[in-house]
Motif scaffolding. Structure first.
Motif, PDB file in Angstrom:
ATOM      1  N   GLY A  18       0.829  -1.194   0.000  1.00  0.00           N
ATOM      2  CA  GLY A  18       0.000   0.000   0.000  1.00  0.00           C
ATOM      3  C   GLY A  18       0.862   1.242   0.000  1.00  0.00           C
ATOM      4  O   GLY A  18       2.097   1.170  -0.177  1.00  0.00           O
ATOM      5  N   GLY A  19       0.216   2.385   0.227  1.00  0.00           N
ATOM      6  CA  GLY A  19       0.904   3.667   0.114  1.00  0.00           C
ATOM      7  C   GLY A  19       1.914   3.916   1.222  1.00  0.00           C
ATOM      8  O   GLY A  19       3.017   4.408   0.973  1.00  0.00           O
ATOM      9  N   ALA A  20       1.540   3.585   2.455  1.00  0.00           N
ATOM     10  CA  ALA A  20       2.443   3.866   3.572  1.00  0.00           C
ATOM     11  C   ALA A  20       3.752   3.096   3.387  1.00  0.00           C
ATOM     12  O   ALA A  20       4.850   3.652   3.554  1.00  0.00           O
TER      13      ALA A  20
ATOM     14  N   ASN B 200       5.932   4.685   0.875  1.00  0.00           N
ATOM     15  CA  ASN B 200       6.650   5.849   1.423  1.00  0.00           C
ATOM     16  C   ASN B 200       7.755   5.432   2.397  1.00  0.00           C
ATOM     17  O   ASN B 200       8.828   6.031   2.417  1.00  0.00           O
TER      18      ASN B 200
ATOM     19  N   TYR C 228      -0.656  14.189   4.159  1.00  0.00           N
ATOM     20  CA  TYR C 228      -0.854  12.873   4.770  1.00  0.00           C
ATOM     21  C   TYR C 228      -0.021  11.884   3.960  1.00  0.00           C
ATOM     22  O   TYR C 228      -0.110  11.850   2.732  1.00  0.00           O
TER      23      TYR C 228
ATOM     24  N   GLY D 227       0.504   8.415   5.299  1.00  0.00           N
ATOM     25  CA  GLY D 227       0.296   7.031   5.703  1.00  0.00           C
ATOM     26  C   GLY D 227       0.365   6.870   7.205  1.00  0.00           C
ATOM     27  O   GLY D 227       0.804   7.773   7.928  1.00  0.00           O
TER      28      GLY D 227
ATOM     29  N   GLU E  95       3.096  15.708  -1.513  1.00  0.00           N
ATOM     30  CA  GLU E  95       1.989  15.207  -2.320  1.00  0.00           C
ATOM     31  C   GLU E  95       1.938  16.149  -3.519  1.00  0.00           C
ATOM     32  O   GLU E  95       1.795  17.367  -3.345  1.00  0.00           O
TER      33      GLU E  95
ATOM     34  N   ASP F 101       4.698  11.927  -3.552  1.00  0.00           N
ATOM     35  CA  ASP F 101       3.721  10.953  -3.088  1.00  0.00           C
ATOM     36  C   ASP F 101       2.481  11.110  -3.969  1.00  0.00           C
ATOM     37  O   ASP F 101       1.758  12.097  -3.874  1.00  0.00           O
TER      38      ASP F 101
ATOM     39  N   VAL G 197       0.150   8.714  -4.121  1.00  0.00           N
ATOM     40  CA  VAL G 197      -0.751   7.639  -3.686  1.00  0.00           C
ATOM     41  C   VAL G 197      -2.201   8.017  -3.987  1.00  0.00           C
ATOM     42  O   VAL G 197      -2.985   7.192  -4.462  1.00  0.00           O
ATOM     43  N   MET G 198      -2.546   9.285  -3.745  1.00  0.00           N
ATOM     44  CA  MET G 198      -3.913   9.710  -4.040  1.00  0.00           C
ATOM     45  C   MET G 198      -4.008  10.424  -5.390  1.00  0.00           C
ATOM     46  O   MET G 198      -4.947  10.223  -6.155  1.00  0.00           O
TER      47      MET G 198
ATOM     48  N   LYS H 214      -3.236   2.866  -4.127  1.00  0.00           N
ATOM     49  CA  LYS H 214      -4.666   3.068  -4.417  1.00  0.00           C
ATOM     50  C   LYS H 214      -5.090   2.750  -5.866  1.00  0.00           C
ATOM     51  O   LYS H 214      -5.481   1.642  -6.189  1.00  0.00           O
TER      52      LYS H 214
HETATM   53  N1  PLP Z   1      -0.073   9.003   0.857  1.00  0.00           N
HETATM   54  C1  PLP Z   1      -1.210   9.618   0.531  1.00  0.00           C
HETATM   55  C2  PLP Z   1      -1.160  10.917  -0.213  1.00  0.00           C
HETATM   56  C3  PLP Z   1      -2.449   9.058   0.882  1.00  0.00           C
HETATM   57  O1  PLP Z   1      -3.577   9.701   0.564  1.00  0.00           O
HETATM   58  C4  PLP Z   1      -2.473   7.826   1.576  1.00  0.00           C
HETATM   59  C5  PLP Z   1      -3.743   7.216   1.979  1.00  0.00           C
HETATM   60  O2  PLP Z   1      -4.782   7.828   2.032  1.00  0.00           O
HETATM   61  C6  PLP Z   1      -1.247   7.221   1.895  1.00  0.00           C
HETATM   62  C7  PLP Z   1      -0.071   7.824   1.512  1.00  0.00           C
HETATM   63  C8  PLP Z   1      -1.213   5.920   2.638  1.00  0.00           C
HETATM   64  O3  PLP Z   1      -1.636   4.873   1.830  1.00  0.00           O
HETATM   65  P1  PLP Z   1      -2.133   3.500   2.479  1.00  0.00           P
HETATM   66  O4  PLP Z   1      -3.354   3.803   3.272  1.00  0.00           O
HETATM   67  O5  PLP Z   1      -2.364   2.599   1.299  1.00  0.00           O
HETATM   68  O6  PLP Z   1      -1.025   2.990   3.344  1.00  0.00           O
END
Ligand code: PLP
Length: 439
Positions: free
Chosen positions: A110-112, A115, A138, A140, A210, A243, A245-246, A272
């Motif tokens: 996943g995203g966290a 990162n 944000y 993670g 981000e 980042d 992720v979103m 995501k």
């Molecule tokens: N980075 C951003 C910009 C996010 O919006 C999110 C989750 O909402 C994350 C990282 C973390 O991703 P995850 O919930 O898949 O670990």
């Protein structure tokens, strides 16, 4: 199981994220398709947030399900030290799709985790330890990502480790449309250069941003900011980590949000929309010099589920669907419709402060008076926002209502007619918040 039993057992035997268990009131979901999700009773909700801004191609796409079934029959799991055809294919595909010299990928769940691994890669590569990130961000929920994160979810997770330096975003919290973007960019980059000097430029490994700030405001960067930031960081040998992720995977109308801004970061992270959340998967993409470094230096990171074949196959299929069904173009086109609906509602409802969107990545801010004071304070709630959330739920529009704002992030397959129907529900919901407008 009926809806009440589902809710009762989920609440009794599982923990919910970011909440005290007794406070949650989950929507019972039986199935989801396209832009809708359905309760066992048959009640339909528009998914106006793509769940967690992540089901980008829409729910339950048959082509992705077929590819997943095929992979289930071929190969479900082998350890990350193996080579598989699906890993070879997806990695080559990503190298072709991600712009610039980002051609090498490390897969996570996943995203966290993407990162976390970007943070490690930056520290190993540069031999430095400090990391810059911004307050309105944000990144993670893991330990290090909570320290990267600037928004209030960080605070209960402090103190964290050393070396995380938070800086101001380019946009002031109370900026107004029409403020001089170039001046904002110039001021912020000057301030950042000063921070870099005070922190010791040769101590800073990377800065996380981000590309388009997501949860904390759907804030596209001011003119010239990201390109200027990349140049500033490069001057001091500091890596720029975007980042996405979103913001990535089509949300903004391009595959990657940084494609709007004429630069390429050193590292990009995404998750995501990579699989449209049909399977857990994230990735860190690194530029060629960093990839080259890790050909002869150990990358001290690993995960049991790194390069999971089923997740990779899902990503491959979800990406194909997004491209074959022209969802980037749809996001760009319908982003214009979203923009004009936001303008219409801002004109009509005194409680609307403003709406922002880029592609189908949007947010509307509400105000309680004509001075622009928000309908709920930073990190707070209010009766008006609570009632708006209840109205949306009652009227079959699922989205996130947070502080004084609400999200507008439908799946990228939404049609114009469906989008207008969502804004019709929003229009009626804003009659509720207008009653709280104090003039
Ligand atoms: N980075 C951003 C910009 C996010 O919006 C999110 C989750 O909402 C994350 C990282 C973390 O991703 P995850 O919930 O898949 O670990």
């Amino acid at each position: 199981m009926n809806a009440d039993e589902m809710i009762e057992l989920c609440k009794k035997h599982s923990m919910y994220t970011w909440s005290a268990g007794n406070a949650v009131s989950p929507i019972p979901v039986e199935r989801a398709e396209g832009v809708f999700m359905y309760e066992p009773s048959g009640k339909r909700h528009y998914d106006f947030n793509s769940q967690l801004m992540s089901v980008n191609i829409g729910h339950h796409h048959p082509k992705v399900r077929e590819a997943m079934k095929d992979q289930v029959d071929k190969l479900l799991y082998v350890f990350p030290g193996t080579a598989t055809e699906v890993r070879a294919r997806l990695s080559k595909k990503l190298a072709g799709l991600v712009p610039g010299n980002i051609n090498t990928f490390f897969y996570t769940l996943g995203g966290a985790e993407a990162n976390e691994n970007a943070l490690k890669a930056a520290r190993y590569y540069t031999g430095r330890h400090k990391i810059l990130s911004r307050y309105r961000s944000y990144h993670g929920a893991t330990n290090a990502c909570m320290q990267l994160t600037g928004d209030p979810r960080r605070i209960p997770n402090e103190p964290g480790g050393a070396g995380f330096v938070k800086v101001m975003d380019p946009w002031p919290y109370n900026y107004k449309f029409g403020d001089d973007e170039e001046e904002i960019t110039r001021n912020n980059l000057e301030y950042l250069e000063e921070v870099i000097m005070y922190e010791g430029h040769d101590q800073i490994a990377a800065m996380f941003v981000e590309t388009i700030t997501g949860t904390n405001g759907v804030l596209a960067p001011p003119k010239g900011y990201l390109k200027g930031l990349k140049e500033l960081l490069s001057k001091y040998g500091i890596l720029m980590i975007c980042d996405e992720v979103m913001a990535g995977w089509g949300r903004s109308g391009k595959l990657f949000a940084f494609e709007h801004y004429d630069f390429v970061p050193d590292i990009v992270t995404f998750a995501k929309g990579l699989t449209s959340s049909y399977m857990p998967l994230g990735a860190m993409g690194v530029s060629d010099p960093i990839a080259e470094h890790f050909k002869t230096n150990v990358f001290w990171g690993g995960l049991t589920y790194n390069s999971h074949p089923l997740a990779l196959r899902t990503a491959e299929a979800a990406i194909d669907v997004m491209l074959e069904e022209n969802m980037l173009e749809n996001a760009t086109q319908l982003g214009k419709v979203m923009r004009s609906e936001m303008d219409r509602l801002t004109e009509k409802h005194p409680s609307v402060k403003e709406g922002r969107c880029i592609g189908l990545f949007g947010m509307m801010d509400l105000q309680k008076n004509s001075q622009g004071e928000r309908m709920a304070p930073y990190n707070g709630t209010s009766e008006a926002m609570g009632k708006l959330g209840a109205f949306f739920r009652e009227n079959g529009l699922f989205t996130f209502v947070r502080w004084g704002s609400f999200m507008c992030n439908p799946p990228l397959c939404i049609t114009e007619e469906q989008l207008l129907e969502c804004f019709e529900i929003i229009d009626r919901g804003l009659d509720v918040t207008d009653q709280y407008f104090e003039g």
